[in-house]
Structures are given as C-alpha cells and as structure tokens.
Design a protein around this motif. Structure first.
Motif, PDB file in Angstrom:
ATOM      1  N   UNK A 243       0.844  -1.194   0.000  1.00 57.77           N
ATOM      2  CA  UNK A 243       0.000   0.000   0.000  1.00 57.77           C
ATOM      3  C   UNK A 243       0.880   1.245   0.000  1.00 57.77           C
ATOM      4  N   UNK A 244       1.004   1.896  -1.163  1.00 62.33           N
ATOM      5  CA  UNK A 244       1.870   3.068  -1.270  1.00 62.33           C
ATOM      6  C   UNK A 244       1.422   4.198  -0.348  1.00 62.33           C
ATOM      7  N   UNK A 245       0.131   4.447  -0.292  1.00 64.84           N
ATOM      8  CA  UNK A 245      -0.380   5.526   0.565  1.00 64.84           C
ATOM      9  C   UNK A 245      -0.102   5.250   2.037  1.00 64.84           C
ATOM     10  N   UNK A 249       2.249   7.574   4.361  1.00 69.46           N
ATOM     11  CA  UNK A 249       1.720   8.146   5.598  1.00 69.46           C
ATOM     12  C   UNK A 249       2.619   7.822   6.784  1.00 69.46           C
ATOM     13  N   UNK A 250       3.032   6.571   6.902  1.00 70.61           N
ATOM     14  CA  UNK A 250       3.841   6.159   8.048  1.00 70.61           C
ATOM     15  C   UNK A 250       5.215   6.822   8.042  1.00 70.61           C
ATOM     16  N   UNK A 255       7.732   9.454  10.600  1.00 73.88           N
ATOM     17  CA  UNK A 255       9.181   9.299  10.539  1.00 73.88           C
ATOM     18  C   UNK A 255       9.690   7.937  10.958  1.00 73.88           C
ATOM     19  N   UNK A 256       8.957   6.892  10.636  1.00 76.86           N
ATOM     20  CA  UNK A 256       9.396   5.546  11.025  1.00 76.86           C
ATOM     21  C   UNK A 256      10.637   5.151  10.230  1.00 76.86           C
ATOM     22  N   UNK A 280       9.317   4.467  -2.922  1.00 70.06           N
ATOM     23  CA  UNK A 280       9.071   5.241  -1.708  1.00 70.06           C
ATOM     24  C   UNK A 280      10.124   4.956  -0.655  1.00 70.06           C
ATOM     25  N   UNK A 281      10.458   3.693  -0.494  1.00 64.92           N
ATOM     26  CA  UNK A 281      11.478   3.332   0.493  1.00 64.92           C
ATOM     27  C   UNK A 281      12.858   3.858   0.087  1.00 64.92           C
TER      28      UNK A 281
END
Length: 363
Positions: A243-245, A249-250, A255-256, A280-281
C-alpha cells in the motif's frame, strides 16, 4: 440458509409439541431447538414465551451451557439485538461470556461479524448510572434490573481477548471495521494489547490496508514504533501489503525508520513486491544493499522470485548484483538459474538451494 431454515422448522415443530413431552432430556432438547428457531427468525415474542417459566428457563440454561453454538451466539453473529436482549434479560448474566466451539464469546462474535448494534447492547455507556438507566424504563422488572446491573461486568470487557489473544479492537482493525474500531475506542479499548504473535491493533489495521483505521488508532494513542514477536515494525506490514499511501503516511507523518530490521535482520524493503512502493522506500533512504542474517539482499529476493520489474529497478538504483549470500550465491546467480529453468515448478524446487532461510512473509 439451509441450516437456518432447518433450525427454524425444528423450532416450530418443537413449539407445537412441547406440552406432550414429559421426559426432561427430550423437553430440554425441544426447548433449545425452539429457541434456536425463534432466534433464527428473530421472533422475540416466541423467545419471551419460551423463557416465561422458571423450570423451562433452567432447562434452556442447561442446554445452552452444553451446546457448542447456542442461540445467544447465533443472535450475536447475525445482529438480532432484540432477540439477544430478550434472552440476556432472563438467562444468567455470565452467559455473555460463554464460548462457542471456537472459543468465541458474544463480544468476539459480534466484532468478527461487524455487528456494532450488538456491541452497543453488550457494552453500554459506563457513564450512565444504574439508577439513571433503570429510570429510563417505563416499568422496571427484577430481571430487567439484574440485566442492567450486569452491564457493569460487560462494560469492563471491552478489552476481552479471543482464543489467539486478539483484543476486540484488534479483531475489528483486522477486518477493517472502522465504525466498530471507533466505538470500541470510545468505550475505552486498550489499543496497545498484543496477540500471541505480538501484533497490536495498529499492525492489524496496516496489514488490512485500511488507512482510515490506522489514522483512527494513531489518534487514539497507538504506538507507531511498536514491534511484533518477530521484531517487525508497522512498515514491514505496510511493505507486504503493498500500500503506497500507507507507506507514505507512516514515513511522512511519523518518521518511522525505513531501515529498521526484524529478527532476521530484514528491513521492510525485503518485503516489497511493487516497484512504486520500493521507490518510496529508496527515496526515503532505504539501504538497497542491506544484508539480512544470511547476507542476502532485497535484490536477491527479487531475482529469486522472478520479480523482474523490481529486480531491474533495484539494479538501476545501485543494488550490487555480485554480492554473495551465506551459500556463495549472488543475485546474478539466481537470475541466471531462473532464466535457464523455464518450468515454474522446477524454479520453486531449486529456490531453497539458492536462498538461505524462509522467504519473508506475514502470518
């Protein structure tokens, strides 16, 4: 539907011939069948008639304690609130805690089946005094007063656990029941409770993919940095969910750490199967060459599983294809073996020789 119809037919038959039954065991079985039939048909009048005699109530109570799936469980699962109320107002107060054949009590069943009206019945507002509750009744009876007094016990059970130690709020989060989650939080549910795998409600919500539920739990104080029994973070769960969203968000809002590793030293990137999620990562600092406990990298997993789009992307962003794992195999070795073996079943049989340990997955 076949079972429900049969139960109702049996109940109606039993209702008709109850007066002729003299044997206690036969009468108990007939009463229970009749009650189940009345519950299945949501016939409150019939339920009240069956529970009208003290001796019959005792027999019905005995039959319910002996049954694997009682009329109470049936009513809770399908949301027949009036039928449930009619039974609980007469039957012993501890019946709300009776487990079915799978160890689920009424609260667990109602949560699993998204029956929020049943939960409202079983978990009324603890803020209203008993006298105020009773005063709302037109003509309170002894049984009704006992029922209200029993609510004190039920109200404290918002944190009840199922057989796997899942809390009600975790079950609701796992199924994506946002309204139920909100209701349970309002009633004081502890969002930090963990099941036997160390999963809390937030992890369940992330794994389900419900961003609304995740945000609701975070607002209620859920720990975004919590870890499960295998040291997996919520980002690990978001990665496997693809889940990209959720990932965005996380990371953006909380800031995880994108490089936090689990008990096999695998970061969330090991769990990713989708290129967009991988981007994203990587854009947020994920180590593309992070080695796990067996010196394996995300690129090796992509090559092993035949995920060519992800494999190509990881190579493009600088993943080292020549690094070797504990068995001396590189991502290039795995890619060559994959390309040489066309039958999928053959690739699956070869995979354990190429990669050390189990492929990352979530229960």
């Amino acid at each position: 539907m076949m079972i429900a119809s049969s139960l109702y037919a049996a109940g109606q038959y039993a209702l008709r011939y109850l007066p002729a039954l003299g044997d206690t065991s036969q009468r108990k079985a007939a009463l229970l069948a009749a009650l189940i039939g009345a519950v299945e048909n949501n016939d409150v009048d019939a339920i009240e008639d069956l529970l009208g005699g003290a001796s019959d109530v005792a027999l019905i109570a005995e039959g319910i304690r002996e049954s694997a799936h009682s009329p109470l469980h049936a009513a809770a699962a399908v949301g027949h609130v009036k039928a449930l109320r009619a039974m609980l107002s007469t039957l012993p107060s501890d019946f709300v805690e009776l487990p079915d054949e799978s160890g689920r009590d009424l609260l667990v069943l109602a949560t699993q089946h998204d029956q929020i009206d049943v939960l409202r019945e079983l978990l009324p507002s603890p803020n209203m005094s008993y006298s105020a509750q009773i005063a709302t009744l037109v003509s309170p009876t002894v049984s009704t007063i006992k029922n209200f007094l029993g609510y004190e016990v039920r109200a404290t059970r918002v944190n009840t656990l199922d057989a796997e130690q899942n809390s009600l709020v975790s079950l609701a989060a796992r199924y994506g029941y946002v309204e139920v989650v909100a209701f349970l939080i309002e009633k004081g549910a502890d969002v930090h409770l963990k099941n036997r795998s160390g999963q809390d409600a937030l992890m369940c919500a992330v794994h389900t993919g419900s961003l609304d539920t995740v945000q609701l739990l975070v607002e209620a104080g859920a720990d975004v940095h919590s870890r499960d029994r295998r040291e997996r973070s919520v980002l690990h769960y978001a990665a496997i969910r693809q889940e990209a969203n959720m990932v965005r968000y996380l990371i953006d809002e909380h800031g995880i750490d994108v490089n936090a590793s689990d008990w096999e030293k695998r970061t969330p990137l090991f769990y990713v199967r989708d290129r967009q999620v991988a981007e994203l990562f990587i854009d947020n600092g994920a180590d593309v060459d992070h080695p796990d406990e067996y010196r394996q990298t995300p690129l090796m997993f992509a090559a092993w599983t035949g995920n060519k789009p992800l494999e190509q992307y990881l190579r493009e962003v600088g993943a080292n294809p020549t690094r070797t794992n504990a068995r001396g195999r590189s991502a290039d070795d795995m890619a060559r073996a994959r390309d040489q073996i066309i039958p999928e079943k053959a690739m699956i049989s070869l995979a354990p020789m190429l990669v050390v340990g189990q492929h990352p997955d979530l229960e």
